[in-house]
Write a protein that holds these residues in place. Sequence first.
Motif, PDB file in Angstrom:
ATOM      1  N   GLU A 168     -32.906 -45.186 -20.622  1.00 44.02           N
ATOM      2  CA  GLU A 168     -32.632 -44.712 -22.182  1.00 44.02           C
ATOM      3  C   GLU A 168     -33.778 -43.821 -22.869  1.00 44.02           C
ATOM      4  O   GLU A 168     -33.529 -42.999 -23.725  1.00 44.02           O
ATOM      5  N   ARG A 169     -35.057 -44.209 -22.511  1.00 40.87           N
ATOM      6  CA  ARG A 169     -36.092 -43.408 -23.152  1.00 40.87           C
ATOM      7  C   ARG A 169     -36.010 -41.934 -22.531  1.00 40.87           C
ATOM      8  O   ARG A 169     -36.146 -40.897 -23.186  1.00 40.87           O
ATOM      9  N   ALA A 170     -35.649 -41.903 -21.193  1.00 46.38           N
ATOM     10  CA  ALA A 170     -35.270 -40.500 -20.648  1.00 46.38           C
ATOM     11  C   ALA A 170     -34.313 -39.847 -21.310  1.00 46.38           C
ATOM     12  O   ALA A 170     -34.220 -38.609 -21.682  1.00 46.38           O
ATOM     13  N   ALA A 171     -33.162 -40.511 -21.685  1.00 46.98           N
ATOM     14  CA  ALA A 171     -31.985 -39.855 -22.191  1.00 46.98           C
ATOM     15  C   ALA A 171     -32.389 -39.324 -23.495  1.00 46.98           C
ATOM     16  O   ALA A 171     -31.874 -38.280 -24.426  1.00 46.98           O
ATOM     17  N   ALA A 172     -33.195 -40.127 -24.502  1.00 46.55           N
ATOM     18  CA  ALA A 172     -33.530 -39.573 -25.596  1.00 46.55           C
ATOM     19  C   ALA A 172     -34.295 -38.449 -25.577  1.00 46.55           C
ATOM     20  O   ALA A 172     -34.446 -37.531 -26.676  1.00 46.55           O
ATOM     21  N   ARG A 173     -34.923 -37.985 -24.697  1.00 47.28           N
ATOM     22  CA  ARG A 173     -36.076 -36.847 -24.587  1.00 47.28           C
ATOM     23  C   ARG A 173     -35.059 -35.769 -23.858  1.00 47.28           C
ATOM     24  O   ARG A 173     -35.695 -34.493 -23.634  1.00 47.28           O
ATOM     25  N   ILE A 174     -34.006 -35.681 -23.497  1.00 42.34           N
ATOM     26  CA  ILE A 174     -33.227 -34.703 -23.038  1.00 42.34           C
ATOM     27  C   ILE A 174     -33.291 -33.493 -23.617  1.00 42.34           C
ATOM     28  O   ILE A 174     -33.654 -32.115 -22.970  1.00 42.34           O
ATOM     29  N   PRO A 175     -33.159 -33.334 -24.921  1.00 46.91           N
ATOM     30  CA  PRO A 175     -33.327 -32.186 -25.793  1.00 46.91           C
ATOM     31  C   PRO A 175     -34.818 -31.431 -25.465  1.00 46.91           C
ATOM     32  O   PRO A 175     -34.596 -30.225 -25.964  1.00 46.91           O
ATOM     33  N   ASP A 176     -35.650 -32.065 -25.004  1.00 49.21           N
ATOM     34  CA  ASP A 176     -36.978 -31.721 -24.852  1.00 49.21           C
ATOM     35  C   ASP A 176     -36.858 -31.098 -23.402  1.00 49.21           C
ATOM     36  O   ASP A 176     -38.023 -30.046 -23.237  1.00 49.21           O
ATOM     37  N   VAL A 177     -36.276 -31.412 -22.652  1.00 53.43           N
ATOM     38  CA  VAL A 177     -36.471 -30.737 -21.106  1.00 53.43           C
ATOM     39  C   VAL A 177     -35.110 -30.249 -20.637  1.00 53.43           C
ATOM     40  O   VAL A 177     -35.110 -29.853 -19.440  1.00 53.43           O
ATOM     41  N   ALA A 178     -34.104 -29.947 -21.324  1.00 50.78           N
ATOM     42  CA  ALA A 178     -32.924 -29.307 -20.882  1.00 50.78           C
ATOM     43  C   ALA A 178     -32.947 -27.757 -20.549  1.00 50.78           C
ATOM     44  O   ALA A 178     -32.088 -27.140 -20.077  1.00 50.78           O
ATOM     45  N   GLY A 179     -33.845 -27.273 -21.066  1.00 47.02           N
ATOM     46  CA  GLY A 179     -33.998 -25.759 -20.876  1.00 47.02           C
ATOM     47  C   GLY A 179     -33.632 -24.904 -22.049  1.00 47.02           C
ATOM     48  O   GLY A 179     -32.868 -25.711 -22.823  1.00 47.02           O
ATOM     49  N   PRO A 180     -33.516 -23.911 -21.939  1.00 43.69           N
ATOM     50  CA  PRO A 180     -32.443 -22.710 -22.635  1.00 43.69           C
ATOM     51  C   PRO A 180     -30.981 -23.445 -22.809  1.00 43.69           C
ATOM     52  O   PRO A 180     -30.394 -23.563 -21.803  1.00 43.69           O
ATOM     53  N   ALA A 181     -30.401 -23.160 -24.158  1.00 41.54           N
ATOM     54  CA  ALA A 181     -29.060 -23.540 -24.155  1.00 41.54           C
ATOM     55  C   ALA A 181     -28.225 -22.659 -23.569  1.00 41.54           C
ATOM     56  O   ALA A 181     -28.499 -21.191 -23.302  1.00 41.54           O
ATOM     57  N   GLU A 182     -27.306 -23.180 -22.916  1.00 44.74           N
ATOM     58  CA  GLU A 182     -26.168 -22.452 -22.241  1.00 44.74           C
ATOM     59  C   GLU A 182     -24.735 -22.784 -22.629  1.00 44.74           C
ATOM     60  O   GLU A 182     -24.674 -24.094 -23.154  1.00 44.74           O
ATOM     61  N   PRO A 183     -23.973 -21.755 -22.766  1.00 46.41           N
ATOM     62  CA  PRO A 183     -22.457 -22.332 -22.995  1.00 46.41           C
ATOM     63  C   PRO A 183     -21.749 -23.032 -21.833  1.00 46.41           C
ATOM     64  O   PRO A 183     -22.250 -23.410 -20.768  1.00 46.41           O
ATOM     65  N   PRO A 184     -20.917 -23.735 -22.537  1.00 45.97           N
ATOM     66  CA  PRO A 184     -20.265 -24.768 -21.406  1.00 45.97           C
ATOM     67  C   PRO A 184     -19.585 -23.948 -20.207  1.00 45.97           C
ATOM     68  O   PRO A 184     -19.125 -23.028 -20.248  1.00 45.97           O
ATOM     69  N   ALA A 185     -19.807 -24.640 -18.952  1.00 46.41           N
ATOM     70  CA  ALA A 185     -19.416 -23.796 -17.754  1.00 46.41           C
ATOM     71  C   ALA A 185     -18.208 -25.014 -17.321  1.00 46.41           C
ATOM     72  O   ALA A 185     -18.138 -25.963 -17.630  1.00 46.41           O
ATOM     73  N   ARG A 186     -17.343 -24.258 -16.576  1.00 46.17           N
ATOM     74  CA  ARG A 186     -16.193 -25.094 -15.986  1.00 46.17           C
ATOM     75  C   ARG A 186     -16.716 -25.608 -14.836  1.00 46.17           C
ATOM     76  O   ARG A 186     -16.849 -24.892 -13.611  1.00 46.17           O
ATOM     77  N   ILE A 187     -17.099 -27.107 -14.719  1.00 47.60           N
ATOM     78  CA  ILE A 187     -17.519 -27.383 -13.397  1.00 47.60           C
ATOM     79  C   ILE A 187     -16.893 -28.480 -12.623  1.00 47.60           C
ATOM     80  O   ILE A 187     -15.991 -28.906 -13.296  1.00 47.60           O
ATOM     81  N   HIS A 188     -17.068 -28.495 -11.410  1.00 48.05           N
ATOM     82  CA  HIS A 188     -16.415 -29.619 -10.711  1.00 48.05           C
ATOM     83  C   HIS A 188     -16.764 -30.999 -10.879  1.00 48.05           C
ATOM     84  O   HIS A 188     -15.880 -31.740 -10.920  1.00 48.05           O
ATOM     85  N   GLY A 189     -18.089 -31.115 -11.105  1.00 48.76           N
ATOM     86  CA  GLY A 189     -18.357 -32.487 -11.841  1.00 48.76           C
ATOM     87  C   GLY A 189     -18.750 -33.594 -10.834  1.00 48.76           C
ATOM     88  O   GLY A 189     -19.295 -34.645 -11.149  1.00 48.76           O
ATOM     89  N   ASP A 190     -18.410 -33.452  -9.409  1.00 49.00           N
ATOM     90  CA  ASP A 190     -18.691 -34.278  -8.498  1.00 49.00           C
ATOM     91  C   ASP A 190     -18.860 -33.771  -7.255  1.00 49.00           C
ATOM     92  O   ASP A 190     -18.449 -34.053  -6.020  1.00 49.00           O
TER      93      ASP A 190
END
Length: 285
Positions: A168-190
């Motif tokens: 949960e601490r890691a999840a709260a810090r995602i905005p700090d480590v996610a890198g440059p914003a990108e548009p939504p990609a159409r991904i496979h997901g698994d």
Amino acid sequence: MDRLLGTPVAEVTDLGTSHEWSLRRATLTDGRRLFVKEARRRIDGLFAAEAAGLRWLAEGWRRVAGDAQGPVPEVLAADETTLVLPWIGGSAPTPAAAERFGRELAVLHGAGAESYGAPWRGYIAELPLDNTAGSSWPEWYAERRLLPYVRMAVDRGALSAADAALVERAAARIPDVAGPAEPPARIHGDLWSGNVLWDRDRAWLIDPAAHAGHRETDLAMLALFGAPQLERILAAYDEAAPLTAGWRQRVPLHQLHPLLVHAVLYGRAYRGQALDAARSVLRAC
């Protein structure tokens, strides 16, 4: 099966089981061979989600690439208990096929979407996948992909309360480590290696948990269990759609979700890897 296909089945070969379904190869009286998944335990909406994801990926490919055949098989039939796809032969991936796959995956991702998520109730394996739409990937990934599986992993004894607090601490810090914003990609997901089938000169994508997400998620999933020819795939992808700086350092962030899913499905065997990924996120802050 005959009812779904409209053509009598001449022969069925049992291919074993996976998760909550049986796998079979069916040969029709007209000579066609098909791949058939049949539920051993009905889970409402599961096959509908898989069929919707395959069709959505194929539609995105056509939008970008036109009529050329993309790396997504056609859904021949689907209902609540059965999914039917064309039979894909299988072969070892050649360097040329790996490079083609990298380029085609970049095209597929580039089809994009209006928001993160998907307009259907999702599944990954037999677990529910929350596809509620979102506009910010860091928050959406934390709320829809990480935290629900942390809670499930604790409920099933795969993680302790202290383990959950770390994730949960890691999840709260995602905005700090996610890198440059990108548009939504159409991904496979698994997109682990078992969901990529190689047939002669190309790869085919099966068993998706398709949604609009971050394109690095698919690449990180390919790396998680060691896809063959991975560096060729990544190099061809990067040439077709250059990745942003630091993407390799963000791999643990994108692997955290599938590792939590595996902890829920298979227990504490995946606890260590999930916690290592969470610690990598925190060290990157």
